[in-house]
Design a protein around this motif. Structure first.
Motif, short mmCIF file in Angstrom:
data_model
loop_
_atom_site.label_atom_id
_atom_site.label_comp_id
_atom_site.label_asym_id
_atom_site.label_seq_id
_atom_site.Cartn_x
_atom_site.Cartn_y
_atom_site.Cartn_z
N GLY A 230 -5.16 -74.48 -19.77
CA GLY A 230 -5.42 -73.25 -20.50
C GLY A 230 -5.55 -72.04 -19.60
O GLY A 230 -5.23 -70.92 -19.99
N ASP A 231 -6.03 -72.26 -18.37
CA ASP A 231 -6.17 -71.17 -17.40
C ASP A 231 -4.96 -71.05 -16.48
O ASP A 231 -4.97 -70.24 -15.55
N ALA A 232 -3.93 -71.87 -16.71
CA ALA A 232 -2.71 -71.86 -15.89
C ALA A 232 -3.03 -72.11 -14.42
O ALA A 232 -2.44 -71.49 -13.53
N ARG A 233 -3.94 -73.03 -14.17
CA ARG A 233 -4.29 -73.40 -12.80
C ARG A 233 -3.44 -74.60 -12.36
O ARG A 233 -3.10 -75.46 -13.17
N ARG A 234 -3.17 -74.67 -11.09
CA ARG A 234 -2.52 -75.86 -10.55
C ARG A 234 -3.49 -77.04 -10.63
O ARG A 234 -4.69 -76.89 -10.37
N ILE A 235 -2.96 -78.21 -10.96
CA ILE A 235 -3.78 -79.41 -11.11
C ILE A 235 -3.45 -80.41 -10.01
O ILE A 235 -2.28 -80.69 -9.76
N ILE A 236 -4.49 -80.91 -9.36
CA ILE A 236 -4.34 -82.06 -8.47
C ILE A 236 -4.81 -83.27 -9.27
O ILE A 236 -5.99 -83.40 -9.59
N LEU A 237 -3.88 -84.14 -9.64
CA LEU A 237 -4.19 -85.28 -10.52
C LEU A 237 -4.25 -86.55 -9.68
O LEU A 237 -3.24 -86.96 -9.09
N LEU A 238 -5.43 -87.16 -9.63
CA LEU A 238 -5.61 -88.41 -8.91
C LEU A 238 -5.56 -89.56 -9.91
O LEU A 238 -6.34 -89.59 -10.86
N GLU A 239 -4.64 -90.51 -9.68
CA GLU A 239 -4.54 -91.64 -10.62
C GLU A 239 -5.84 -92.42 -10.66
O GLU A 239 -6.27 -92.88 -11.72
N ARG A 240 -6.48 -92.56 -9.53
CA ARG A 240 -7.83 -93.12 -9.48
C ARG A 240 -8.55 -92.50 -8.29
O ARG A 240 -7.94 -92.11 -7.30
N TRP A 241 -9.86 -92.39 -8.42
CA TRP A 241 -10.62 -91.72 -7.37
C TRP A 241 -10.89 -92.69 -6.21
O TRP A 241 -11.35 -93.81 -6.42
N THR A 242 -10.56 -92.24 -5.01
CA THR A 242 -11.03 -92.89 -3.78
C THR A 242 -11.55 -91.80 -2.89
O THR A 242 -11.07 -90.65 -2.93
N LEU A 243 -12.53 -92.13 -2.08
CA LEU A 243 -13.12 -91.12 -1.21
C LEU A 243 -12.08 -90.54 -0.26
O LEU A 243 -12.01 -89.32 -0.08
N ASP A 244 -11.25 -91.39 0.33
CA ASP A 244 -10.26 -90.91 1.30
C ASP A 244 -9.27 -89.93 0.67
O ASP A 244 -8.96 -88.88 1.24
N ARG A 245 -8.77 -90.28 -0.53
CA ARG A 245 -7.80 -89.39 -1.18
C ARG A 245 -8.47 -88.09 -1.58
O ARG A 245 -7.88 -87.00 -1.44
N TRP A 246 -9.68 -88.16 -2.10
CA TRP A 246 -10.40 -86.95 -2.51
C TRP A 246 -10.66 -86.05 -1.31
O TRP A 246 -10.47 -84.83 -1.38
N LEU A 247 -11.04 -86.63 -0.19
CA LEU A 247 -11.28 -85.84 1.02
C LEU A 247 -9.99 -85.19 1.51
O LEU A 247 -10.01 -84.05 1.99
N ASP A 248 -8.87 -85.90 1.40
CA ASP A 248 -7.58 -85.30 1.78
C ASP A 248 -7.33 -84.03 0.97
O ASP A 248 -6.85 -83.02 1.51
N VAL A 249 -7.61 -84.10 -0.34
CA VAL A 249 -7.40 -82.94 -1.21
C VAL A 249 -8.33 -81.80 -0.83
O VAL A 249 -7.91 -80.63 -0.77
N ILE A 250 -9.59 -82.11 -0.56
CA ILE A 250 -10.56 -81.07 -0.19
C ILE A 250 -10.14 -80.40 1.12
O ILE A 250 -10.18 -79.17 1.25
N ARG A 251 -9.72 -81.18 2.08
CA ARG A 251 -9.31 -80.62 3.38
C ARG A 251 -8.06 -79.75 3.22
O ARG A 251 -7.92 -78.72 3.88
N GLU A 252 -7.12 -80.20 2.37
CA GLU A 252 -5.87 -79.47 2.22
C GLU A 252 -6.04 -78.16 1.47
O GLU A 252 -5.49 -77.12 1.85
N HIS A 253 -6.81 -78.20 0.37
CA HIS A 253 -6.85 -77.05 -0.54
C HIS A 253 -8.11 -76.19 -0.39
O HIS A 253 -8.14 -75.08 -0.93
#
Length: 345
Positions: A230-253
């Motif tokens: 609704g806000d036209a924001r880019r979405i980072i969609l994780l199929e399932r949460w893992t700490l390593d993948r989530w941290l990768d996203v935080i570091r990148e964005h």
């Protein structure tokens, strides 16, 4: 950056406004790769044409096996953008429970991604119940089969209902809850006003990202995706949460605001993640279960990140109370353990 575009107030209108976005805009990131808006739009348009061909117009119930996949976001856009009713089926269930859920709900059509079809166990009940079937891939519709007419006859239209979502089943078997367009618009709008994230009218798919790591079949995941779309924001969609993948996203964005449920917060604290990895974060919203005040204090002490508890339920169309960052900075010491203020409305 292009000039901001003011979106309509209603949810279907805000979703339809996305059709003005450039095809090349990076709209969705899945498995580390960006899906351009043109790819999402094309699949949503294919789904819409298929539903039109089946005679399922506004208010019709459309079943979707909804995972954290590209196909699911396209289905949400197609169904809610045309004011149909999204009847959600949970791919995380065992096949026999999923089949039973389908038999109880009996939508006239079911959309299933090819990636999940073989393991879903839905072939027999779909055939027996006469349900039309649309199988999708991230690139388009893979196949379509028209069901028997009596399935469409027994399907009740749901005027005004946007999503039929099942509860978690903590108080008994999961129950299917109808959430209206008006409820969802009020819920997302009141939270947006309460949290004051800023930039509500931005250019399409520019600015910060929204990280959706909770399953879309959960009100938290559905609510997060709808707010971002609704806000036209880019979405980072994780199929399932893992700490390593989530941290990768935080570091990148480098987002300023994130979200984690209490169990993930505990995992984060146990892993002793270096503070510099989380340096961009000012706050983390926290829902789906009660969060211990001791855990809130521990995260703040170690990382300087405010954990903003929210309170809600599927029946409420999401959160109805929660902390904002200014409130937490001012009042947490005196209101420790509270779930914050009631949202407007």
């Amino acid at each position: 950056m292009r000039d901001p575009v003011t979106k309509p107030a209603d949810l279907p209108g805000r979703l339809r406004a996305l059709w003005e976005a450039p095809d090349s805009a990076p709209a969705l990131q899945v498995d580390g790769a960006w899906v351009p808006w043109g790819t999402l739009r094309a699949l949503a348009d294919e789904i819409t044409r298929s539903l039109d061909g089946l005679g399922l117009g506004r208010g019709a119930r459309v079943g979707v096996l909804l995972g954290n996949w590209t196909e699911s976001i396209a289905a949400i856009l197609a169904i809610l953008g045309t004011e149909r009713c999204l009847t959600v089926f949970n791919p995380l269930q065992p096949a026999e429970r999923l089949a039973g859920d389908l038999e109880r709900a009996t939508p006239p059509v079911l959309i299933v991604p090819e990636r999940a079809w073989a393991s879903s166990g839905l072939a027999e009940p779909v055939e027996r119940l006469g349900i039309s079937l649309i199988r999708t891939s991230a690139e388009g519709i893979a196949s379509m089969r028209v069901g028997r007419g009596d399935a469409a006859i027994t399907a009740v239209e749901a005027p005004g209902v946007a999503v039929e979502l099942t509860t978690s089943g903590t108080t008994g078997p999961p129950k299917r809850i109808p959430l209206t367009y008006r409820q969802l618009e009020a819920s997302v709008g009141s939270a947006r006003g309460h949290m004051k994230p800023g930039g509500g009218d931005r250019a399409y798919f520019e600015g910060g990202v929204a990280i959706v790591s909770v399953p879309l079949v959960h009100i938290g995941g559905m609510w997060g995706a709808l707010q971002a779309l609704g806000d036209a924001r880019r979405i980072i969609l994780l199929e399932r949460w893992t700490l390593d993948r989530w941290l990768d996203v935080i570091r990148e964005h480098r987002p300023r605001l994130g979200a984690l449920p209490p169990a993930a917060l505990r995992t984060l604290m146990s892993a002793n993640v270096p503070a510099e990895d989380l340096a961009s974060l000012r706050a983390l919203t926290c829902g789906t279960a009660p969060v211990s005040p001791d855990l809130v204090d521990a995260v703040l002490e170690r990382y300087g990140i405010h954990v903003l508890g929210v309170y809600g339920a599927t029946e409420f169309s999401g959160a109805v109370a929660g902390w904002s960052l200014p409130d937490h900075q001012q009042w947490w010491a005196k209101k420790r353990g509270s779930v914050g203020r009631a949202f407007p409305g």
